[in-house]
Design an enzyme around this catalytic site. Structure first.
Site, PDB file in Angstrom:
ATOM      1  N   ARG A 255      30.975  42.791  43.279  1.00 12.87           N
ATOM      2  CA  ARG A 255      31.594  42.432  42.010  1.00 12.87           C
ATOM      3  C   ARG A 255      30.699  41.285  41.213  1.00 12.87           C
ATOM      4  O   ARG A 255      30.124  40.287  42.100  1.00 12.87           O
ATOM      5  CB  ARG A 255      32.661  41.889  42.572  1.00 12.87           C
ATOM      6  CG  ARG A 255      33.088  40.460  43.207  1.00 12.87           C
ATOM      7  CD  ARG A 255      34.659  39.782  43.373  1.00 12.87           C
ATOM      8  NE  ARG A 255      34.597  39.156  44.374  1.00 12.87           N
ATOM      9  CZ  ARG A 255      34.179  37.925  44.527  1.00 12.87           C
ATOM     10  NH1 ARG A 255      33.410  37.231  43.866  1.00 12.87           N
ATOM     11  NH2 ARG A 255      34.423  37.109  45.763  1.00 12.87           N
TER      12      ARG A 255
ATOM     13  N   HIS B 227      36.140  36.024  42.419  1.00 14.24           N
ATOM     14  CA  HIS B 227      37.319  36.740  43.034  1.00 14.24           C
ATOM     15  C   HIS B 227      38.473  36.965  42.128  1.00 14.24           C
ATOM     16  O   HIS B 227      38.884  38.241  42.018  1.00 14.24           O
ATOM     17  CB  HIS B 227      37.606  36.118  44.251  1.00 14.24           C
ATOM     18  CG  HIS B 227      39.007  36.853  45.057  1.00 14.24           C
ATOM     19  ND1 HIS B 227      38.646  38.038  45.401  1.00 14.24           N
ATOM     20  CD2 HIS B 227      40.316  36.422  45.128  1.00 14.24           C
ATOM     21  CE1 HIS B 227      40.054  38.050  46.048  1.00 14.24           C
ATOM     22  NE2 HIS B 227      40.807  37.226  45.692  1.00 14.24           N
TER      23      HIS B 227
ATOM     24  N   TYR C 290      29.816  29.451  46.310  1.00 14.24           N
ATOM     25  CA  TYR C 290      29.429  30.192  47.931  1.00 14.24           C
ATOM     26  C   TYR C 290      28.279  30.985  47.763  1.00 14.24           C
ATOM     27  O   TYR C 290      27.855  31.412  48.799  1.00 14.24           O
ATOM     28  CB  TYR C 290      30.509  30.540  48.541  1.00 14.24           C
ATOM     29  CG  TYR C 290      31.606  31.599  47.742  1.00 14.24           C
ATOM     30  CD1 TYR C 290      31.418  32.846  47.527  1.00 14.24           C
ATOM     31  CD2 TYR C 290      32.620  30.945  47.032  1.00 14.24           C
ATOM     32  CE1 TYR C 290      31.958  33.755  46.626  1.00 14.24           C
ATOM     33  CE2 TYR C 290      33.449  31.840  46.129  1.00 14.24           C
ATOM     34  CZ  TYR C 290      33.046  33.265  46.074  1.00 14.24           C
ATOM     35  OH  TYR C 290      33.858  34.018  45.357  1.00 14.24           O
TER      36      TYR C 290
HETATM   37  C1  LIG Z   1      47.312  39.528  54.353  1.00 22.64           C
HETATM   38  C2  LIG Z   1      46.674  38.634  53.191  1.00 22.64           C
HETATM   39  N1  LIG Z   1      45.964  37.768  53.559  1.00 22.64           N
HETATM   40  C3  LIG Z   1      45.115  36.824  52.912  1.00 22.64           C
HETATM   41  C4  LIG Z   1      45.307  36.919  51.405  1.00 22.64           C
HETATM   42  C5  LIG Z   1      44.472  36.171  50.357  1.00 22.64           C
HETATM   43  N2  LIG Z   1      43.567  37.119  49.903  1.00 22.64           N
HETATM   44  C6  LIG Z   1      43.701  37.622  48.571  1.00 22.64           C
HETATM   45  S1  LIG Z   1      42.434  38.671  48.172  1.00 22.64           S
HETATM   46  C7  LIG Z   1      41.493  38.207  49.643  1.00 22.64           C
HETATM   47  C8  LIG Z   1      40.171  38.936  49.973  1.00 22.64           C
HETATM   48  C9  LIG Z   1      40.097  40.478  49.906  1.00 22.64           C
HETATM   49  O1  LIG Z   1      38.776  40.786  50.019  1.00 22.64           O
HETATM   50  P1  LIG Z   1      38.610  42.281  50.282  1.00 22.64           P
HETATM   51  O2  LIG Z   1      39.424  42.980  50.936  1.00 22.64           O
HETATM   52  O3  LIG Z   1      37.013  42.522  50.329  1.00 22.64           O
HETATM   53  O4  LIG Z   1      38.856  42.783  48.613  1.00 22.64           O
HETATM   54  P2  LIG Z   1      38.209  42.233  47.361  1.00 22.64           P
HETATM   55  O5  LIG Z   1      38.955  41.116  46.675  1.00 22.64           O
HETATM   56  O6  LIG Z   1      36.760  41.903  47.507  1.00 22.64           O
HETATM   57  O7  LIG Z   1      38.352  43.622  46.418  1.00 22.64           O
HETATM   58  C10 LIG Z   1      42.054  37.243  50.428  1.00 22.64           C
HETATM   59  C11 LIG Z   1      41.848  36.724  51.597  1.00 22.64           C
HETATM   60  C12 LIG Z   1      46.240  38.236  51.043  1.00 22.64           C
HETATM   61  N3  LIG Z   1      46.575  38.307  49.717  1.00 22.64           N
HETATM   62  N4  LIG Z   1      46.642  38.948  52.165  1.00 22.64           N
END
Ligand SMILES: Cc1ncc(C[n+]2csc(CCOP(=O)(O)OP(=O)(O)O)c2C)c(N)n1
Ligand SMILES: [Mg+2]
Length: 355
Positions: free
Chosen positions: A251, A255, A264
């Site tokens: 990406r 985020h 970071y």
């Molecule tokens: C169960 C849960 N834990 C934490 C969060 C907070 N959170 C939102 S996005 C994210 C990271 C997700 O990363 P990834 O699975 O790699 O997806 P990306 O955003 O990179 O597409 C987190 C920890 C959440 N939404 N749901």
């Protein structure tokens, strides 16, 4: 020793657009259509970020950089297939038939009838990894109903560490559910690097523990992603069970608009990935094949910009949804508790039953 498919990314196009693998047998309009979708994804994502910065949109997670994986994972699905994804799969949802305006409404906090049932997409998931069990359930239900639909579950590298995801994959392996798991490994889960998710060399190799194939693909290569997902969809439909596909991508942006990646993430890493840009690579391929010329390319870009801009205008002409509307979309028939809560909300906000 694991078979190579678990470890080495499949590729059709090298980053400079040269062909290094078998090109899927697709008609020219479909091949050009992939580029159109990718342009749309990039323009849409950039526009949403700009709108948020101007106070005209809610928090948004950009998809720039992930256009090839997003299009490649959705394009092989048939109309009757299901797509179950997260906030990072908006472009995949467009390809599957959810209108752009519908998802813009979601991000603006409007509650409408946003997902057309015929698109067969579950609402985008925000709770990380919580939708994978649902995708497996849909796949099992389709099989029991005698419908040969396949469910595709898309999630991130961070989500792959969630217990729900393991339970869903384990169950799917045991019951040979007609499901395809697509893991978009964009290297980051907010500020947590991929290296913190698992000590395994690839995330796809976890599939070996569930008893089904895991495939690594260059997720910045739309043709390779399309090809591996198509094979997995065909396998699932034929009754041969699930596949886990790890699409390696990146990406470019934050985020979400609430994040600052400069805190970071090294800038050199971003530059390295921009040199493997999914759109530049695919555009080069189409130009080299004579499927596109400069004028047609400009036209495509102008068309998608006009399409997105028109959807923004439509959105901004809409009135906000009455808050009590959220109670209407939980169940087909509201429970007594929901009815009471709806009435309480309407009394507080001065709203009545509208629509
Ligand atoms: C169960 C849960 N834990 C934490 C969060 C907070 N959170 C939102 S996005 C994210 C990271 C997700 O990363 P990834 O699975 O790699 O997806 P990306 O955003 O990179 O597409 C987190 C920890 C959440 N939404 N749901
Ligand atoms: Mg991620």
């Amino acid at each position: 020793m694991l078979p190579d498919l678990f470890l080495t990314p499949r590729q059709v196009l090298a980053p400079d657009g040269t062909v290094v693998g078998p090109v899927p047998d697709l008609p020219p309009d479909r091949l050009v259509g992939f580029l159109r979708w990718m342009y749309l994804g990039r323009y849409f994502s950039d526009r949403m970020v700009n709108l948020q910065r101007q106070g005209r949109m809610g928090t948004f997670g950009p998809i720039a950089g992930q256009e090839a994986a997003s299009v490649g994972l959705a394009a092989p699905l048939e109309g009757r297939d299901w797509l179950v994804g997260s906030y990072r799969e908006l472009l995949s949802y467009f390809v599957k038939g959810v209108p752009m305006l519908a998802l813009m409404q979601v991000y603006r906090g409007y509650v409408g009838d946003q997902y057309p049932p015929e698109a067969r997409c579950l609402p985008i998931q925000i709770v990380i990894g919580a939708h994978i069990t649902h995708a497996v359930g849909i796949a099992m239900a389709a099989r029991i109903a005698g419908d040969d639909a396949v469910a595709l579950a898309a999630f991130g590298d961070g989500a792959s560490s969630e217990g729900d995801v393991h339970e869903a994959m384990n169950f799917a392996g045991v019951y040979k559910a007609p499901v395809v798991f697509v893991l978009q490994n964009n290297h980051w889960a907010i500020s947590t690097h991929r290296s913190r998710q698992s000590a395994a060399a690839t995330l796809a190799q976890r599939a070996a523990g569930y008893g089904f194939p895991g495939v690594v693909v260059d997720g910045n290569d739309v043709l390779a992603t399309y090809a591996v997902v198509k094979e997995a969809v065909d396998r699932a439909r034929a009754g041969d069970g699930p596949t886990l596909i790890e699409a390696i991508t990146y990406r470019y942006g934050a985020h979400t608009t609430a994040d600052d990646p400069t805190r970071y993430r090294p800038d050199e890493e971003l530059k390295e990935w921009q040199a493997r840009d999914p759109i530049t690579r695919y555009r080069r391929f189409l130009l080299d094949r004579g499927l596109l010329d400069e004028a047609a390319d400009r036209q495509l870009q102008e068309q998608v910009a006009a399409e997105v801009d028109a959807a923004v205008e439509q959105l901004e002409a809409m009135s906000p949804t009455p808050p009590e509307r959220i109670f209407d979309i939980v169940y087909a028939e509201p429970t007594p508790q929901l009815r009471a809560q709806r009435a309480e909300m309407a009394a507080r906000t001065g709203g009545g039953r509208r629509g």
